[in-house]
Write a protein that holds these residues in place. Structure first.
Motif, PDB file in Angstrom:
ATOM      1  N   PRO A  25       0.801  -1.225   0.000  1.00 53.62           N
ATOM      2  CA  PRO A  25       0.000   0.000   0.000  1.00 53.62           C
ATOM      3  C   PRO A  25       0.834   1.275   0.000  1.00 53.62           C
ATOM      4  O   PRO A  25       0.374   2.318  -0.465  1.00 53.62           O
ATOM      5  CB  PRO A  25      -0.833  -0.118   1.281  1.00 53.62           C
ATOM      6  CG  PRO A  25      -0.877  -1.572   1.577  1.00 53.62           C
ATOM      7  CD  PRO A  25       0.428  -2.118   1.104  1.00 53.62           C
ATOM      8  N   GLU A  26       2.074   1.185   0.511  1.00 50.78           N
ATOM      9  CA  GLU A  26       2.940   2.361   0.514  1.00 50.78           C
ATOM     10  C   GLU A  26       3.269   2.810  -0.910  1.00 50.78           C
ATOM     11  O   GLU A  26       3.632   3.975  -1.143  1.00 50.78           O
ATOM     12  CB  GLU A  26       4.222   2.082   1.295  1.00 50.78           C
ATOM     13  CG  GLU A  26       3.996   1.724   2.761  1.00 50.78           C
ATOM     14  CD  GLU A  26       3.197   2.786   3.504  1.00 50.78           C
ATOM     15  OE1 GLU A  26       3.616   3.966   3.473  1.00 50.78           O
ATOM     16  OE2 GLU A  26       2.165   2.447   4.105  1.00 50.78           O
ATOM     17  N   LEU A  28       1.260   3.424  -3.080  1.00 48.03           N
ATOM     18  CA  LEU A  28       0.264   4.420  -3.480  1.00 48.03           C
ATOM     19  C   LEU A  28       0.764   5.838  -3.247  1.00 48.03           C
ATOM     20  O   LEU A  28       0.390   6.764  -3.970  1.00 48.03           O
ATOM     21  CB  LEU A  28      -1.050   4.179  -2.724  1.00 48.03           C
ATOM     22  CG  LEU A  28      -1.732   2.842  -3.014  1.00 48.03           C
ATOM     23  CD1 LEU A  28      -2.919   2.645  -2.076  1.00 48.03           C
ATOM     24  CD2 LEU A  28      -2.192   2.772  -4.466  1.00 48.03           C
ATOM     25  N   HIS A 111      -5.185   5.301   0.064  1.00 48.79           N
ATOM     26  CA  HIS A 111      -4.284   4.501   0.902  1.00 48.79           C
ATOM     27  C   HIS A 111      -4.980   4.031   2.173  1.00 48.79           C
ATOM     28  O   HIS A 111      -4.880   2.861   2.555  1.00 48.79           O
ATOM     29  CB  HIS A 111      -3.040   5.316   1.258  1.00 48.79           C
ATOM     30  CG  HIS A 111      -2.100   4.592   2.172  1.00 48.79           C
ATOM     31  ND1 HIS A 111      -2.193   4.686   3.548  1.00 48.79           N
ATOM     32  CD2 HIS A 111      -1.082   3.744   1.922  1.00 48.79           C
ATOM     33  CE1 HIS A 111      -1.266   3.936   4.098  1.00 48.79           C
ATOM     34  NE2 HIS A 111      -0.574   3.351   3.134  1.00 48.79           N
ATOM     35  N   ASP A 115      -5.490   0.173   3.026  1.00 48.97           N
ATOM     36  CA  ASP A 115      -4.825  -0.327   4.224  1.00 48.97           C
ATOM     37  C   ASP A 115      -5.819  -0.979   5.179  1.00 48.97           C
ATOM     38  O   ASP A 115      -5.512  -1.993   5.825  1.00 48.97           O
ATOM     39  CB  ASP A 115      -4.100   0.824   4.916  1.00 48.97           C
ATOM     40  CG  ASP A 115      -2.982   0.349   5.818  1.00 48.97           C
ATOM     41  OD1 ASP A 115      -2.213  -0.533   5.414  1.00 48.97           O
ATOM     42  OD2 ASP A 115      -2.875   0.866   6.947  1.00 48.97           O
TER      43      ASP A 115
END
Length: 201
Positions: A25-26, A28, A111, A115
């Protein structure tokens, strides 16, 4: 192979099996600087919208996770003004559509939503995050495939044609700034239902 089967193959199980890196997800947050590059270096305006695509599952726990995402987005709407709505398309996929004239808020909201799915144990239901842009030639999108852990460009022209020259140009400029999918067979076209509409509409 029909369009539904193609989506399942490219954004679904087959893509996950063939993935060369895990989704993060980081990734993004890379779109935060990509927005600047798209606007300052390439002359694109952002579309004031982004979307998170996911597949449903018949589960109370999953319904609870979706409700939690909605609560997070509702809180974000009060704090940043980022509007949202949920949409189900004709292929049975679901979208959280975010609306904001600040691209940073769009990235943050997408995000947070992604997440939450992952923390709830439903990361496998995430298919794509889609960020929209437009210039004089038409729309262009950066699509993050959660099953491939990579971005790819998509520049539709109408409902069944794409501008591959634009896509390769975007790839050449943003590769390195974003984790761009190197296998072009996974640059799946998310066709809009009508000219001038977004894939999530």
């Amino acid at each position: 192979m029909g369009i539904f089967d193609t989506i399942r193959s490219v954004l679904g199980t087959s893509a996950e099996t063939d993935a060369t890196r895990e989704a993060d997800p980081e990734d993004l947050f890379g779109m935060s600087t990509a927005y600047v590059t798209m606007e300052a270096d390439l002359g694109y305006d952002h579309a004031n919208e982004a979307a998170l695509c996911f597949s449903d599952v018949d589960s109370t726990r999953f319904d609870d996770a979706v409700s939690t995402v909605e609560e997070i987005l509702e809180a974000g709407e009060l704090e940043t003004g980022t509007g949202f709505h949920r949409h189900a398309d004709e292929h049975g996929y679901h979208w959280f559509v975010l609306e904001d004239d600040d691209p940073e808020d769009l990235v943050t909201s997408v995000h947070f939503a992604a997440d939450q799915f992952i923390e709830a144990g439903f990361g496998s239901r995430l298919l794509a995050a889609v960020f929209g842009f437009v210039d004089a030639d038409g729309p262009a999108y950066w699509v993050y495939s959660f099953r491939r852990g990579a971005y790819y460009p998509f520049a539709p022209r109408g409902t069944n044609d794409r501008d591959q020259r634009t896509e390769f140009s975007l790839q050449s400029v943003l590769d390195g700034e974003l984790a761009v999918e190197s296998d072009e067979s996974y640059w799946y076209p998310l066709w809009p239902d009508a000219p001038g509409r977004h894939p999530w509409e």
